[in-house]
Design a protein around this motif. Structure first.
Motif, PDB file in Angstrom:
ATOM      1  N   CYS A   1       0.866  -1.367   0.073  1.00 10.79           N
ATOM      2  CA  CYS A   1      -0.046   0.011   0.118  1.00 10.79           C
ATOM      3  C   CYS A   1       0.919   1.176   0.005  1.00 10.79           C
ATOM      4  CB  CYS A   1      -0.877  -0.036   1.314  1.00 10.79           C
ATOM      5  SG  CYS A   1      -2.112  -1.118   1.335  1.00 10.79           S
ATOM      6  N   THR A   2       0.542   2.428  -0.388  1.00 12.82           N
ATOM      7  CA  THR A   2       1.217   3.562  -0.426  1.00 12.82           C
ATOM      8  C   THR A   2       0.702   4.314   0.721  1.00 12.82           C
ATOM      9  OG1 THR A   2      -0.663   4.624  -1.861  1.00 12.82           O
ATOM     10  CG2 THR A   2       1.469   3.384  -3.051  1.00 12.82           C
TER      11      THR A   2
ATOM     12  N   ASP B   1      -0.011   9.467  -5.402  1.00  8.01           N
ATOM     13  CA  ASP B   1       1.289  10.260  -5.491  1.00  8.01           C
ATOM     14  C   ASP B   1       2.224   9.835  -4.725  1.00  8.01           C
ATOM     15  OD1 ASP B   1      -0.427  12.193  -6.985  1.00  8.01           O
ATOM     16  OD2 ASP B   1      -1.031  13.519  -5.107  1.00  8.01           O
ATOM     17  N   THR B   2       1.981   8.970  -3.899  1.00 10.95           N
ATOM     18  CA  THR B   2       3.078   8.502  -2.866  1.00 10.95           C
ATOM     19  C   THR B   2       3.674   7.107  -3.501  1.00 10.95           C
ATOM     20  OG1 THR B   2       1.554   7.475  -1.419  1.00 10.95           O
ATOM     21  CG2 THR B   2       2.495   9.390  -0.811  1.00 10.95           C
ATOM     22  N   PHE B   3       3.245   6.607  -4.510  1.00 11.86           N
ATOM     23  CA  PHE B   3       3.890   5.287  -5.381  1.00 11.86           C
ATOM     24  C   PHE B   3       5.008   5.499  -5.506  1.00 11.86           C
ATOM     25  CE2 PHE B   3       4.575   2.604  -8.508  1.00 11.86           C
ATOM     26  CZ  PHE B   3       4.281   1.373  -8.363  1.00 11.86           C
ATOM     27  N   GLU B   4       5.952   4.441  -4.972  1.00  9.25           N
ATOM     28  CA  GLU B   4       7.372   4.524  -5.246  1.00  9.25           C
ATOM     29  C   GLU B   4       7.755   3.624  -6.243  1.00  9.25           C
ATOM     30  OE1 GLU B   4       9.918   4.389  -1.807  1.00  9.25           O
ATOM     31  OE2 GLU B   4       8.167   5.280  -0.590  1.00  9.25           O
ATOM     32  N   ASP B   5       8.453   3.898  -7.602  1.00  9.73           N
ATOM     33  CA  ASP B   5       8.545   2.982  -8.506  1.00  9.73           C
ATOM     34  C   ASP B   5      10.007   2.962  -8.456  1.00  9.73           C
ATOM     35  OD1 ASP B   5       8.372   1.385 -10.788  1.00  9.73           O
ATOM     36  OD2 ASP B   5       7.857   2.866 -12.155  1.00  9.73           O
TER      37      ASP B   5
ATOM     38  N   ARG C   1      -8.479   3.819   0.401  1.00  7.26           N
ATOM     39  CA  ARG C   1      -7.886   2.624  -0.282  1.00  7.26           C
ATOM     40  C   ARG C   1      -6.627   2.389  -0.369  1.00  7.26           C
ATOM     41  NH1 ARG C   1     -10.654   2.596  -6.092  1.00  7.26           N
ATOM     42  NH2 ARG C   1      -8.986   4.120  -6.335  1.00  7.26           N
ATOM     43  N   GLU C   2      -5.923   3.497  -0.548  1.00  2.04           N
ATOM     44  CA  GLU C   2      -4.306   3.311  -0.578  1.00  2.04           C
ATOM     45  C   GLU C   2      -3.661   2.692   0.898  1.00  2.04           C
ATOM     46  OE1 GLU C   2      -4.834   6.812  -1.794  1.00  2.04           O
ATOM     47  OE2 GLU C   2      -4.666   6.326  -3.800  1.00  2.04           O
TER      48      GLU C   2
ATOM     49  N   SER D   1      -3.439  -1.326  -9.344  1.00  2.00           N
ATOM     50  CA  SER D   1      -4.110  -0.385 -10.267  1.00  2.00           C
ATOM     51  C   SER D   1      -4.602   0.677  -9.100  1.00  2.00           C
ATOM     52  CB  SER D   1      -5.072  -0.960 -10.754  1.00  2.00           C
ATOM     53  OG  SER D   1      -6.315  -1.595  -9.947  1.00  2.00           O
ATOM     54  N   ILE D   2      -4.776   0.676  -8.109  1.00  2.00           N
ATOM     55  CA  ILE D   2      -5.173   1.539  -7.009  1.00  2.00           C
ATOM     56  C   ILE D   2      -3.906   2.096  -6.724  1.00  2.00           C
ATOM     57  CG2 ILE D   2      -5.987   2.127  -4.442  1.00  2.00           C
ATOM     58  CD1 ILE D   2      -8.122  -0.304  -5.322  1.00  2.00           C
TER      59      ILE D   2
END
Length: 119
Positions: free
Chosen positions: A64-65, A93-97, A79-80, A87-88
């Motif tokens: 989760c983010t 904005d805090t997704f770390e790729d 949800r995050e 997909s969520i």
């Protein structure tokens, strides 16, 4: 529970289908670094009698983010925080790729499990 069923019962459940997704939910979420995560493991079943299964050597840890908090009426819609669906969280904005597979929102399962062994 499929583990306790005989091959003919499993065959009748499969009923000629070629692809299946099997999942198990746990009542207590996995938490690492303060974030809820799940594991995705890839398995190929080529036969049920005799049972022949191939397990891919690695899988994914999907994080989760948002930092995890026990669900309550104030955060239940976050949800995050509660859903590990890629997909969520990908749109967060805090997704770390990251490229290393050991950090970020999507990690190699082997690296996540190694931190559990060492922690």
């Amino acid at each position: 529970d499929l583990q306790k069923q005989r091959p003919e019962a499993i065959n009748s459940i499969l009923d000629g289908q070629e692809k299946y997704v099997v999942q198990r939910f746990t009542s207590k979420p996995h938490i690492t670094d303060g974030y809820k995560w799940d594991m995705r493991v890839y398995v190929l079943v080529t036969d049920v009698e005799p049972l022949t299964v191939y397990l891919y050597t690695d899988g994914l840890g999907r994080f989760c983010t948002e930092p995890y908090e026990e669900p309550d009426e104030d955060n239940l819609n976050e949800r995050e925080m509660h859903l590990t669906n890629f997909s969520i969280n990908y749109n967060s904005d805090t997704f770390e790729d990251t490229d290393d597979g050991a950090t970020g929102s999507k990690r190699f399962l082997r690296t996540v499990l190694s931190t559990l062994d060492n922690g």
